[in-house]
Design an enzyme around this catalytic site. Structure first.
Site, PDB file in Angstrom:
ATOM      1  N   ASP A 186       0.781  14.928 -11.899  1.00 24.81           N
ATOM      2  CA  ASP A 186       0.735  14.250 -10.617  1.00 24.81           C
ATOM      3  C   ASP A 186       2.182  13.940 -10.197  1.00 24.81           C
ATOM      4  O   ASP A 186       3.042  14.802 -10.318  1.00 24.81           O
ATOM      5  CB  ASP A 186      -0.146  12.996 -10.721  1.00 24.81           C
ATOM      6  CG  ASP A 186      -0.508  12.402  -9.367  1.00 24.81           C
ATOM      7  OD1 ASP A 186      -1.511  12.848  -8.780  1.00 24.81           O
ATOM      8  OD2 ASP A 186       0.208  11.505  -8.887  1.00 24.81           O
ATOM      9  N   TYR A 312       4.129   7.676  -2.058  1.00 20.46           N
ATOM     10  CA  TYR A 312       3.812   8.751  -1.114  1.00 20.46           C
ATOM     11  C   TYR A 312       4.731   8.665   0.101  1.00 20.46           C
ATOM     12  O   TYR A 312       5.236   9.684   0.580  1.00 20.46           O
ATOM     13  CB  TYR A 312       2.342   8.668  -0.696  1.00 20.46           C
ATOM     14  CG  TYR A 312       1.393   9.081  -1.782  1.00 20.46           C
ATOM     15  CD1 TYR A 312       0.850  10.358  -1.804  1.00 20.46           C
ATOM     16  CD2 TYR A 312       1.051   8.210  -2.808  1.00 20.46           C
ATOM     17  CE1 TYR A 312      -0.017  10.755  -2.818  1.00 20.46           C
ATOM     18  CE2 TYR A 312       0.202   8.589  -3.822  1.00 20.46           C
ATOM     19  CZ  TYR A 312      -0.330   9.865  -3.824  1.00 20.46           C
ATOM     20  OH  TYR A 312      -1.174  10.259  -4.826  1.00 20.46           O
ATOM     21  N   HIS A 367      -7.647  16.251 -13.761  1.00 24.49           N
ATOM     22  CA  HIS A 367      -6.362  15.699 -13.355  1.00 24.49           C
ATOM     23  C   HIS A 367      -5.787  14.710 -14.362  1.00 24.49           C
ATOM     24  O   HIS A 367      -4.593  14.425 -14.337  1.00 24.49           O
ATOM     25  CB  HIS A 367      -6.535  14.996 -11.996  1.00 24.49           C
ATOM     26  CG  HIS A 367      -5.255  14.668 -11.314  1.00 24.49           C
ATOM     27  ND1 HIS A 367      -4.384  15.627 -10.857  1.00 24.49           N
ATOM     28  CD2 HIS A 367      -4.691  13.459 -10.994  1.00 24.49           C
ATOM     29  CE1 HIS A 367      -3.348  15.041 -10.270  1.00 24.49           C
ATOM     30  NE2 HIS A 367      -3.503  13.723 -10.345  1.00 24.49           N
TER      31      HIS A 367
END
Length: 393
Positions: A186, A312, A367
């Site tokens: 990630d 982000y 993930h």
């Protein structure tokens, strides 16, 4: 909290009884919406088409309030060894587990969102002192990203993936590790790629479960399976990445809910653990409720729902630049798990990662492989880094 100096200071997690009681009171007083307007009997992934089903959420909330034991997780963190140091004015928290082996090599593990150092809690001991004497051993460092967990929450902009990677080099140097190997997934995978590309004088090589191809590559020459990977990744970003758009553009707005409501925080994170794991219905098929709640409770007690979301906002522009020009020449081991949200075809990966020494496609896992398939994950990471170290000699 520790003094803000450039020295490394020991740290212990110890939530107050008042904070834990406040959490339980908020859970008991939660106002919940009505049930979703679709219904399917479990197991069925379609049950989650409108988000976390009400019945599933209620079950986890009740467990969180009445049975979950945060102190057990605190004890595990403290036994591994926790520390803090200040880099560029920001306090950085990290786990540090030194190996007893004389031949151990330094390894930095970087988590992503919506994860934390809780992702590595079940694998650090085996990486440091493996039961198999022939397996490589590592001095393991697992930092909390800025704005996550017990790291400080940045008060200014600028803490994107590039600055984080530079901070990790500084951190490892302070611990006496001038050269080291790195792993991540990630956002941790992006940081690990930056480490390998920009700091080859310090980074011996990398292992990642997130290969980042340059932008603009075509599907010409890809196999049918590789085309499917590329199409699935494109579909994810086009239709299932609203969370990323929200956090990249309005992290403050969603942050109010994440910091004020434990149920809101749980639902926001549980949704991703459901969708991104290799399961038929619920993430609890492979990840225990306790481990997921360790992760969520860490966000809650440190009030980092908003600050973690800002990675982000800080990094999406930097990732676009990463897509254009970064090349990784150090030895790289790459594992692509079948139910991950981004799966990069090897021909695309080879454009950026110029020395791939091991490429694996596990049969199971999503993930969060260190939580979903920890036994396999450890062996894969050991073998991948063994190949990296062999290629660097």
């Amino acid at each position: 909290m520790n003094h803000r100096t450039n020295d490394v200071q020991a740290f212990e997690a110890n939530a107050t009884a008042a904070d834990l009681e406040d959490l339980r009171a908020r859970l008991a007083a939660a106002r919940l919406p009505e049930a979703e307007t679709i219904y399917r009997a479990a197991p069925a992934p379609q049950r989650w088409d409108q988000g976390v089903p009400l019945a599933d959420l209620i079950e986890v909330v009740n467990y969180w309030r009445t049975e979950y034991n945060w102190r057990s997780f605190e004890d595990r963190l403290n036994r591994i060894g926790q520390f803090r140091t200040t880099i560029d004015g920001l306090g950085i928290h990290f786990l540090h587990r030194r190996s007893a082996r004389a031949d151990a090599r330094p390894l930095i593990l970087t988590h992503g969102w919506p994860g934390s150092v809780a992702e590595f809690i079940d694998v650090i001991d085996e990486l440091a002192d493996p039961n198999d004497g022939d397996a490589p051993a590592f001095h393991v460092v697992a930092p909390s990203l800025p704005g996550f967990g017990y790291s400080d929450r940045p008060a200014t902009t600028g803490w994107g993936v590039g600055k984080i990677a530079a901070a990790w080099v500084e951190l490892m140097g302070r611990l006496g590790y001038g050269k080291f190997v790195a792993h991540g997934g990630d956002w941790g995978g992006v940081v690990t790629t930056v480490l390998g590309g920009r700091f080859p004088e310090h980074v011996i090589g990398i292992h990642t479960v997130l290969a980042q191809p340059p932008a603009g590559l075509t599907m010409d020459g890809l196999t049918a399976a590789e085309r499917k990977w590329a199409e699935e990744t494109r579909e994810f970003w086009q239709h299932r990445a609203a969370y990323a758009k929200q956090q990249a553009t309005r992290p403050q707005t969603i942050g109010y809910s994440l910091v004020d409501s434990p149920v809101g925080l749980l639902a926001w994170i549980l949704d991703k653990f459901s969708e991104w794991t290799d399961t038929e219905d619920s993430p609890f098929e492979t990840i225990s409720r306790d481990r997921l709640l360790d992760n969520v409770t860490l966000y809650w007690l440190t009030q980092t729902g908003a600050s973690a979301a800002r990675i982000y906002y800080e990094s999406h522009g930097g990732v676009n630049k990463l897509h254009r020009d970064l090349r990784v020449d150090v030895p790289s081991a790459i594992s692509i798990y079948p139910r991950d949200i981004e799966k990069c075809p090897r021909p695309w990966a080879q454009v950026r990662y110029r020395q791939i020494v091991r490429w694996t496609t596990p049969e199971t896992g999503g993930h969060f492989p260190s939580l979903e398939v920890p036994g396999y994950f450890v062996k894969d990471l050991q073998q991948g880094l063994e190949a990296v170290l062999a290629a660097s000699r």
